[in-house]
Design a protein around this motif. Structure first.
Motif, PDB file in Angstrom:
ATOM      1  N   ASP A   1     -44.593   4.789  -7.420  1.00  8.98           N
ATOM      2  CA  ASP A   1     -43.523   3.811  -7.204  1.00  8.98           C
ATOM      3  C   ASP A   1     -42.740   3.489  -8.478  1.00  8.98           C
ATOM      4  N   LEU A   2     -43.100   4.136  -9.590  1.00 11.94           N
ATOM      5  CA  LEU A   2     -42.346   3.929 -10.826  1.00 11.94           C
ATOM      6  C   LEU A   2     -41.215   4.950 -10.895  1.00 11.94           C
ATOM      7  N   LEU A   3     -39.995   4.481 -11.091  1.00 11.60           N
ATOM      8  CA  LEU A   3     -38.825   5.358 -11.049  1.00 11.60           C
ATOM      9  C   LEU A   3     -38.387   5.799 -12.433  1.00 11.60           C
ATOM     10  N   LEU A   4     -38.769   5.036 -13.435  1.00  8.51           N
ATOM     11  CA  LEU A   4     -38.454   5.432 -14.803  1.00  8.51           C
ATOM     12  C   LEU A   4     -39.467   4.852 -15.770  1.00  8.51           C
ATOM     13  N   GLU A   5     -39.434   5.399 -16.977  1.00  5.81           N
ATOM     14  CA  GLU A   5     -40.359   4.969 -18.023  1.00  5.81           C
ATOM     15  C   GLU A   5     -39.684   5.261 -19.362  1.00  5.81           C
ATOM     16  N   ILE A   6     -39.929   4.403 -20.343  1.00  7.85           N
ATOM     17  CA  ILE A   6     -39.296   4.593 -21.662  1.00  7.85           C
ATOM     18  C   ILE A   6     -40.346   4.549 -22.766  1.00  7.85           C
TER      19      ILE A   6
ATOM     20  N   ALA B   1     -57.686  11.778 -11.922  1.00  4.21           N
ATOM     21  CA  ALA B   1     -58.713  12.676 -12.458  1.00  4.21           C
ATOM     22  C   ALA B   1     -58.520  12.858 -13.968  1.00  4.21           C
ATOM     23  N   PHE B   2     -57.266  12.909 -14.389  1.00  7.73           N
ATOM     24  CA  PHE B   2     -56.950  12.965 -15.822  1.00  7.73           C
ATOM     25  C   PHE B   2     -57.523  11.730 -16.530  1.00  7.73           C
ATOM     26  N   CYS B   3     -57.289  10.555 -15.951  1.00 11.08           N
ATOM     27  CA  CYS B   3     -57.807   9.311 -16.552  1.00 11.08           C
ATOM     28  C   CYS B   3     -59.329   9.358 -16.668  1.00 11.08           C
TER      29      CYS B   3
ATOM     30  N   HIS C   1     -57.935  -2.111 -19.195  1.00  7.59           N
ATOM     31  CA  HIS C   1     -58.556  -3.136 -18.352  1.00  7.59           C
ATOM     32  C   HIS C   1     -57.969  -3.181 -16.944  1.00  7.59           C
ATOM     33  N   TYR C   2     -57.192  -2.164 -16.572  1.00  8.77           N
ATOM     34  CA  TYR C   2     -56.666  -2.117 -15.199  1.00  8.77           C
ATOM     35  C   TYR C   2     -57.829  -2.161 -14.219  1.00  8.77           C
ATOM     36  N   PRO C   3     -57.632  -2.837 -13.082  1.00  5.92           N
ATOM     37  CA  PRO C   3     -58.665  -2.789 -12.042  1.00  5.92           C
ATOM     38  C   PRO C   3     -58.856  -1.363 -11.506  1.00  5.92           C
TER      39      PRO C   3
ATOM     40  N   THR D   1     -43.466   3.116 -21.333  1.00  3.87           N
ATOM     41  CA  THR D   1     -43.485   1.733 -20.847  1.00  3.87           C
ATOM     42  C   THR D   1     -42.751   1.658 -19.522  1.00  3.87           C
ATOM     43  N   ALA D   2     -43.403   1.060 -18.542  1.00  3.26           N
ATOM     44  CA  ALA D   2     -42.860   1.063 -17.183  1.00  3.26           C
ATOM     45  C   ALA D   2     -42.634  -0.360 -16.697  1.00  3.26           C
ATOM     46  N   SER D   3     -42.121  -0.444 -15.473  1.00  2.00           N
ATOM     47  CA  SER D   3     -41.842  -1.738 -14.846  1.00  2.00           C
ATOM     48  C   SER D   3     -43.127  -2.289 -14.228  1.00  2.00           C
ATOM     49  N   ILE D   4     -44.048  -2.647 -15.114  1.00  2.00           N
ATOM     50  CA  ILE D   4     -45.329  -3.198 -14.686  1.00  2.00           C
ATOM     51  C   ILE D   4     -45.496  -4.549 -15.362  1.00  2.00           C
ATOM     52  N   VAL D   5     -45.807  -5.572 -14.566  1.00  2.00           N
ATOM     53  CA  VAL D   5     -46.133  -6.882 -15.117  1.00  2.00           C
ATOM     54  C   VAL D   5     -47.520  -7.227 -14.593  1.00  2.00           C
TER      55      VAL D   5
ATOM     56  N   GLY E   1     -61.316  12.093 -16.856  1.00  2.00           N
ATOM     57  CA  GLY E   1     -61.733  13.040 -17.891  1.00  2.00           C
ATOM     58  C   GLY E   1     -61.479  12.510 -19.293  1.00  2.00           C
ATOM     59  N   ARG E   2     -60.333  11.886 -19.484  1.00  2.00           N
ATOM     60  CA  ARG E   2     -59.986  11.340 -20.804  1.00  2.00           C
ATOM     61  C   ARG E   2     -60.952  10.224 -21.179  1.00  2.00           C
ATOM     62  N   HIS E   3     -61.274   9.368 -20.206  1.00  2.00           N
ATOM     63  CA  HIS E   3     -62.191   8.264 -20.472  1.00  2.00           C
ATOM     64  C   HIS E   3     -63.590   8.789 -20.804  1.00  2.00           C
TER      65      HIS E   3
ATOM     66  N   SER F   1     -60.393   3.512 -16.173  1.00  2.00           N
ATOM     67  CA  SER F   1     -59.073   3.010 -16.545  1.00  2.00           C
ATOM     68  C   SER F   1     -58.374   3.966 -17.521  1.00  2.00           C
ATOM     69  N   PRO F   2     -57.038   3.892 -17.569  1.00  2.00           N
ATOM     70  CA  PRO F   2     -56.286   4.763 -18.477  1.00  2.00           C
ATOM     71  C   PRO F   2     -56.561   4.384 -19.942  1.00  2.00           C
ATOM     72  N   SER F   3     -56.986   5.368 -20.731  1.00  2.00           N
ATOM     73  CA  SER F   3     -57.431   5.093 -22.109  1.00  2.00           C
ATOM     74  C   SER F   3     -56.268   5.189 -23.090  1.00  2.00           C
TER      75      SER F   3
ATOM     76  N   ALA G   1     -49.760   6.342 -25.886  1.00  2.00           N
ATOM     77  CA  ALA G   1     -49.715   7.611 -25.166  1.00  2.00           C
ATOM     78  C   ALA G   1     -48.527   7.667 -24.220  1.00  2.00           C
ATOM     79  N   THR G   2     -48.207   8.904 -23.869  1.00  2.00           N
ATOM     80  CA  THR G   2     -47.333   9.188 -22.737  1.00  2.00           C
ATOM     81  C   THR G   2     -48.111  10.131 -21.839  1.00  2.00           C
ATOM     82  N   ALA G   3     -48.083   9.884 -20.527  1.00  2.00           N
ATOM     83  CA  ALA G   3     -48.647  10.836 -19.571  1.00  2.00           C
ATOM     84  C   ALA G   3     -47.587  11.056 -18.508  1.00  2.00           C
ATOM     85  N   MET G   4     -47.130  12.281 -18.370  1.00  2.00           N
ATOM     86  CA  MET G   4     -45.969  12.557 -17.527  1.00  2.00           C
ATOM     87  C   MET G   4     -46.208  13.819 -16.718  1.00  2.00           C
TER      88      MET G   4
HETATM   89  C1  3EB Z   1     -48.567   2.299 -17.121  1.00  2.00           C
HETATM   90  O1  3EB Z   1     -48.174   1.436 -17.900  1.00  2.00           O
HETATM   91  C2  3EB Z   1     -47.615   3.393 -16.772  1.00  2.00           C
HETATM   92  O2  3EB Z   1     -52.221   7.283 -18.782  1.00  2.00           O
HETATM   93  O3  3EB Z   1     -51.646   7.780 -20.822  1.00  2.00           O
HETATM   94  C3  3EB Z   1     -47.785   5.051 -19.280  1.00  2.00           C
HETATM   95  C4  3EB Z   1     -48.151   5.589 -20.514  1.00  2.00           C
HETATM   96  C5  3EB Z   1     -48.595   5.247 -18.183  1.00  2.00           C
HETATM   97  C6  3EB Z   1     -49.335   6.310 -20.662  1.00  2.00           C
HETATM   98  C7  3EB Z   1     -51.431   7.240 -19.731  1.00  2.00           C
HETATM   99  C8  3EB Z   1     -49.782   5.975 -18.329  1.00  2.00           C
HETATM  100  C9  3EB Z   1     -50.152   6.499 -19.557  1.00  2.00           C
HETATM  101  O4  3EB Z   1     -49.685   2.263 -16.601  1.00  2.00           O
HETATM  102  C10 3EB Z   1     -48.216   4.728 -16.822  1.00  2.00           C
END
Ligand code: 3EB
Length: 338
Positions: free
Chosen positions: A328-333, A154-156, A210-212, A241-245, A158-160, A219-221, A176-179
């Motif tokens: 499912d993400l356990l950490l982020e930097i 819902a945050f994504c 461009h996330y599906p 930054t997370a463990s996403i490829v 509203g922000r979009h 999508s997250p802006s 951005a950071t969203a936590m």
């Molecule tokens: C990701 O890469 C992990 O919605 O602003 C990281 C940083 C993440 C910012 C945001 C989300 C945001 O999708 C999640």
């Protein structure tokens, strides 16, 4: 603005602020420093800041037994004040603003986000800093479902909805950071400037914008990083930054493998900033600051040890406990390079 602070080094404008982590300083002493731009504390909200707009509390517990302060210093005294609900601190070059994330007045996460960002955009216009460089979003209970939608999604949305009303919005998306927090009061803070930074993406990752649609109805802006040149110097503001490829989470359930993947992502992003934009960075141990967010239950000591093996322990690092946007993400930097 009252006192002008065009700092010039060899005729070129230099960095408008520097950031450090301090473990021994105390808040009242720091607030007496004229050139203090922003002071960020972590954990319990600090009382006795005297309503100083420069003092911000991120209500995430710090891990590792320290109580660190994040200190932003400018080359001159900032002007501080309130613009409605936004507290700000600004110089000739940058605007730092912070607002409570209010969900009481308007129903629902999506609307609250829309109005928060509308206030931010209006504040930027009024004060004359039209370009965002980076945002930090600390949001209560991001995994809870509300009206059939997870609150982060819902945050994504509203922000979009608000950002897409701005000209050329994808081009101007910023780091951005969203936590997620476990306290009732959320918080957004942001950095803005007179000229835009450059959006930097990561070739290992699908751009978040461009996330599906299975991740969120919009999508997250945000961009993977913002590169901002300040005359002879440059800053790189790196998103959480997370463990996403691609767009998929990697190494579900394995924190140290997630850490390795994050470091691969950060290296690829740094390489991209160097190759495409000439940023002077080769290795990750050249980063200025790291902020590591760990989901509850992830062991700080083993992550810290592995990080030290990979980076050599020379980069000041702060460990906070938080709910990363995907379950499912356990950490982020997140990182800062100056
Ligand atoms: C990701 O890469 C992990 O919605 O602003 C990281 C940083 C993440 C910012 C945001 C989300 C945001 O999708 C999640």
């Amino acid at each position: 603005m009252g006192n002008s602070c065009q700092q010039r080094v060899s005729g070129l404008r230099a960095s408008p602020f520097q950031v450090s982590y301090e473990n021994t300083a105390c808040i009242p002493t720091l607030l007496k420093e004229e050139d203090l731009l922003v002071l960020i504390s972590f954990g319990q909200e600090v009382r006795g800041g005297g309503g100083d707009p420069r003092l911000v509390t991120v209500e995430l517990p710090e891990l590792g037994g320290e109580s660190t302060l994040e200190v932003w210093r400018a080359p001159c005294a900032p002007e501080t004040g309130y613009d409605g609900e936004i507290r700000y601190s600004r110089t000739d070059a940058v605007l730092f603003g912070c607002l409570p994330f209010e969900e009481g007045r308007v129903p629902g996460m999506e609307q609250a986000t829309y109005y928060a960002y509308r206030s931010i955009l209006a504040c930027q216009q009024r004060l004359g800093y039209p370009y965002l460089l980076r945002t930090w979003n600390y949001l209560p209970d991001i995994h809870r479902e509300e009206g059939g939608l997870e609150r982060y999604r819902a945050f994504c949305l509203g922000r979009h909805r608000i950002l897409e009303t701005t000209p050329n919005f994808e081009h101007h998306l910023v780091a951005a950071t969203a936590m997620g927090t476990r306290t009732s009061q959320g918080l957004i803070y942001f950095l803005a400037a007179l000229e835009p930074g450059v959006r930097v993406e990561n070739p290992r990752q699908v751009s978040a914008f461009h996330y599906p649609s299975r991740y969120a109805p919009r999508s997250p802006s945000f961009s993977r990083a913002t590169l901002k040149s300040w005359g002879s110097e440059a800053h790189l503001y790196i998103s959480g930054t997370a463990s996403i490829v691609g767009h998929e989470t990697q190494h579900v359930g394995n924190p140290s493998a997630q850490l390795d993947e994050i470091l691969n992502n950060l290296q690829a992003l740094a390489d991209n900033a160097r190759c495409l934009h000439g940023l002077k960075i080769q290795a990750l141990n050249e980063l200025s600051l790291l902020k590591v967010y760990l989901r509850q239950g992830v062991d700080r000591a083993s992550i810290a040890q592995r990080l030290q093996q990979r980076l050599g322990g020379g980069v000041p690092t702060l460990f906070l406990q938080g709910d990363i946007c995907r379950n499912d993400l356990l950490l982020e930097i997140e990182a800062f390079h100056a």
